[in-house]
Write a protein that holds these residues in place. Structure first.
Motif, short mmCIF file in Angstrom:
data_model
loop_
_atom_site.label_atom_id
_atom_site.label_comp_id
_atom_site.label_asym_id
_atom_site.label_seq_id
_atom_site.Cartn_x
_atom_site.Cartn_y
_atom_site.Cartn_z
N ALA A 140 -31.43 41.48 -9.84
CA ALA A 140 -32.19 40.27 -9.50
C ALA A 140 -32.62 40.25 -8.04
N GLU A 141 -31.75 40.69 -7.14
CA GLU A 141 -32.11 40.61 -5.73
C GLU A 141 -33.25 41.55 -5.34
N THR A 142 -33.51 42.58 -6.14
CA THR A 142 -34.58 43.51 -5.80
C THR A 142 -35.90 43.17 -6.49
N ARG A 143 -35.88 42.22 -7.41
CA ARG A 143 -37.10 41.88 -8.14
C ARG A 143 -37.97 40.87 -7.42
N GLY A 144 -37.46 40.15 -6.44
CA GLY A 144 -38.24 39.13 -5.76
C GLY A 144 -37.80 37.75 -6.21
N HIS A 145 -38.62 36.76 -5.93
CA HIS A 145 -38.26 35.40 -6.30
C HIS A 145 -39.51 34.60 -6.65
N THR A 146 -39.31 33.50 -7.30
CA THR A 146 -40.39 32.61 -7.67
C THR A 146 -40.26 31.34 -6.84
N THR A 147 -41.35 30.90 -6.27
CA THR A 147 -41.36 29.69 -5.48
C THR A 147 -42.10 28.60 -6.24
N GLY A 155 -33.40 24.46 -4.05
CA GLY A 155 -33.36 24.19 -5.48
C GLY A 155 -33.40 22.70 -5.81
#
Length: 133
Positions: A16-23, A73
């Motif tokens: 998960a930490e290498t896939r990026g994030h959604t804002t 969050g």
């Protein structure tokens, strides 16, 4: 017999930490809250005002005023609405608050910490054509 070493599949999910994030932006939360507002019986948008007088006509002036803030969050929502007379204001705002919290949480994964609702005015009941009685 030794099994062949596992070769990672190129399509396999990564950590998960290498896939990026959604804002999720505040604008998205505002749109979700505006849609939820339309689902609660007795709630209408608040007309725009200038120098204390309503202005504009049609649906643009009657659009709800919704503002949101997203912090990590958590989301905070503020709404300015009209309530159709003789709907019970306390029940209408309770229903609206619960629906907004639920919808924003379901669709975004954010936790809605508060929903502030300003009742700008009571509006007369409407006729079948959408005009006040």
């Amino acid at each position: 017999m030794n099994p062949a070493p596992a070769v990672p599949d190129e399509g396999a999910a990564t950590e998960a930490e290498t896939r990026g994030h959604t804002t999720i932006t505040a604008r998205v939360v505002e749109k979700i809250a505006s849609r939820a507002l339309a689902e609660v019986e007795g709630v209408r948008g608040a007309a725009g005002r200038f120098a204390g007088l309503p202005f504009g006509g049609g649906t643009a002036a009657a659009a709800p005023r919704v503002r949101a803030r997203v912090d990590g969050g958590l989301a905070m929502v503020r709404m300015r609405i009209r309530v159709a007379y003789p709907a019970p204001i306390r029940q209408v705002t309770r229903d609206l608050r619960a629906l907004v919290m639920s919808r924003v949480g379901e669709l975004t994964g954010l936790r809605v910490r508060q929903v502030d609702i300003d009742v700008a005015r009571l509006t007369p009941p409407e006729r079948a054509g959408g005009r006040p009685l």
